[in-house]
Structures are given as C-alpha cells and as structure tokens.
Design a protein around this motif. Sequence first.
Motif, mmCIF file in Angstrom:
data_model
loop_
_atom_site.group_PDB
_atom_site.id
_atom_site.type_symbol
_atom_site.label_atom_id
_atom_site.label_comp_id
_atom_site.label_asym_id
_atom_site.label_seq_id
_atom_site.Cartn_x
_atom_site.Cartn_y
_atom_site.Cartn_z
ATOM 1 N N VAL A 183 0.620 -2.076 37.051
ATOM 2 C CA VAL A 183 1.696 -2.917 36.559
ATOM 3 C C VAL A 183 1.994 -2.516 35.122
ATOM 4 N N ASN A 184 3.236 -2.247 34.847
ATOM 5 C CA ASN A 184 3.657 -1.877 33.500
ATOM 6 C C ASN A 184 4.067 -3.156 32.782
ATOM 7 N N ASP A 185 3.233 -3.620 31.851
ATOM 8 C CA ASP A 185 3.492 -4.876 31.164
ATOM 9 C C ASP A 185 3.769 -4.646 29.679
ATOM 10 N N ASP A 186 4.583 -3.655 29.371
ATOM 11 C CA ASP A 186 4.886 -3.405 27.956
ATOM 12 C C ASP A 186 6.172 -4.092 27.522
ATOM 13 N N SER A 187 6.808 -4.823 28.419
ATOM 14 C CA SER A 187 8.030 -5.585 28.134
ATOM 15 C C SER A 187 9.148 -4.738 27.549
ATOM 16 N N GLY A 188 9.242 -3.485 27.934
ATOM 17 C CA GLY A 188 10.313 -2.610 27.468
ATOM 18 C C GLY A 188 10.010 -1.879 26.178
ATOM 19 N N ILE A 209 10.730 2.832 22.411
ATOM 20 C CA ILE A 209 10.177 3.890 21.553
ATOM 21 C C ILE A 209 10.695 5.257 21.993
ATOM 22 N N VAL A 210 10.632 5.536 23.279
ATOM 23 C CA VAL A 210 11.063 6.838 23.802
ATOM 24 C C VAL A 210 12.550 7.079 23.524
ATOM 25 N N SER A 211 13.344 6.030 23.540
ATOM 26 C CA SER A 211 14.785 6.182 23.337
ATOM 27 C C SER A 211 15.143 6.704 21.949
ATOM 28 N N TYR A 212 14.250 6.612 20.992
ATOM 29 C CA TYR A 212 14.527 7.098 19.643
ATOM 30 C C TYR A 212 14.412 8.611 19.524
ATOM 31 N N ASN A 217 14.141 0.636 36.294
ATOM 32 C CA ASN A 217 13.183 -0.002 37.202
ATOM 33 C C ASN A 217 12.515 -1.231 36.593
ATOM 34 N N ASN A 218 12.628 -1.386 35.265
ATOM 35 C CA ASN A 218 11.945 -2.478 34.585
ATOM 36 C C ASN A 218 12.824 -2.977 33.439
ATOM 37 N N LYS A 219 13.922 -3.624 33.791
ATOM 38 C CA LYS A 219 14.862 -4.079 32.760
ATOM 39 C C LYS A 219 14.285 -5.263 32.005
ATOM 40 N N THR A 220 14.241 -5.112 30.682
ATOM 41 C CA THR A 220 13.762 -6.183 29.811
ATOM 42 C C THR A 220 14.742 -6.353 28.660
ATOM 43 N N SER A 221 14.698 -7.505 28.040
ATOM 44 C CA SER A 221 15.625 -7.748 26.928
ATOM 45 C C SER A 221 15.294 -6.855 25.731
ATOM 46 N N LEU A 222 14.002 -6.605 25.484
ATOM 47 C CA LEU A 222 13.619 -5.721 24.377
ATOM 48 C C LEU A 222 14.055 -4.283 24.650
ATOM 49 N N GLY A 223 13.852 -3.810 25.861
ATOM 50 C CA GLY A 223 14.278 -2.465 26.220
ATOM 51 C C GLY A 223 15.777 -2.308 26.097
ATOM 52 N N SER A 224 16.523 -3.294 26.580
ATOM 53 C CA SER A 224 17.989 -3.249 26.471
ATOM 54 C C SER A 224 18.427 -3.243 25.018
ATOM 55 N N TYR A 225 17.801 -4.071 24.217
ATOM 56 C CA TYR A 225 18.146 -4.174 22.792
ATOM 57 C C TYR A 225 17.966 -2.825 22.095
ATOM 58 N N GLU A 282 9.805 -5.480 18.192
ATOM 59 C CA GLU A 282 10.696 -6.454 17.579
ATOM 60 C C GLU A 282 12.154 -6.170 17.928
ATOM 61 N N LYS A 283 12.933 -7.213 17.976
ATOM 62 C CA LYS A 283 14.380 -7.066 18.114
ATOM 63 C C LYS A 283 14.977 -7.126 16.712
ATOM 64 N N LYS A 284 14.684 -6.111 15.956
ATOM 65 C CA LYS A 284 15.131 -6.039 14.569
ATOM 66 C C LYS A 284 16.311 -5.075 14.502
#
Length: 121
Positions: free
Chosen positions: A5-10, A15-18, A34-42, A103-105
């Motif tokens: 289970v990938n529980d990194d919440s995005g 990180i990889v997107s940078y 496959n694992n849409k999260t609000s942090l990943g989207s942000y 963080e969503k900074k």
Amino acid sequence: MEPLVNDDSGKTAGIVSYFWIIGWLIAYFGMHQNNKTSLGSYQLRQTLLLHIISVAIWIVFDRILIDMLFTTGFFAFTWLIDLFWLGFLVLWIIGIIGAVNGEKKPIPLIGEWAQKLFPNI
C-alpha cells in the motif's frame, strides 16, 4: 501476503514532478493517475506552470536574446539572463522543499496562479 500500500498521500509524486518535464510526466501518469491525492494534485499544478515558465524563459532568453547579443556584439545585458535563471532556481528550491515536507505551500509569484489555471489536475 498483503498487497503493498502506497501511503505517501501524493508526496512522492509531488517530489518527482519537480525534476523537469520527464519527472512531471512520470509523476502524473505513473503515480498520480492511480493514486490521486490533494497534495499530489497541488504539487503537480505548481510544477506544470513552473516548467512552462522555464521553457518560455529558455526560448526567449537563451535563444532569441543570446542570438541578438552575439550578432550585435552588445554583451552588457547577459547578466539579466543569469538573474532570471537564479530566480527560477530559487522558486524551484522553495517548491521542492514544500513537496519534501508534504506541505501545500504555494511557490511565490506562481503558486496561486497555477492552482487557478490547472484546476482539473
């Protein structure tokens, strides 16, 4: 045996997107779909705009302006190109620190803009 289970919440996708366009594509298609999260989207929204601006700066300053400077022999404003790249590097560092900390900074100057421009990511 339990499934992994990938529980990194995005956080990982953020990180990889940078890491340039390839990192963004891997993060979006390989991790976020496959694992849409609000942090990943942000983070993906911010990095997409950051990469678009990076390419635009590269095209304008490194191609057009450098060619113009070399043909005219006027090199006094080449420091301006370095200043823009330094500013981009500072924005990148601020953004990746936020991603690493989960963080969503918003990235200064572009973070809020990115959230409005790409709401569907």
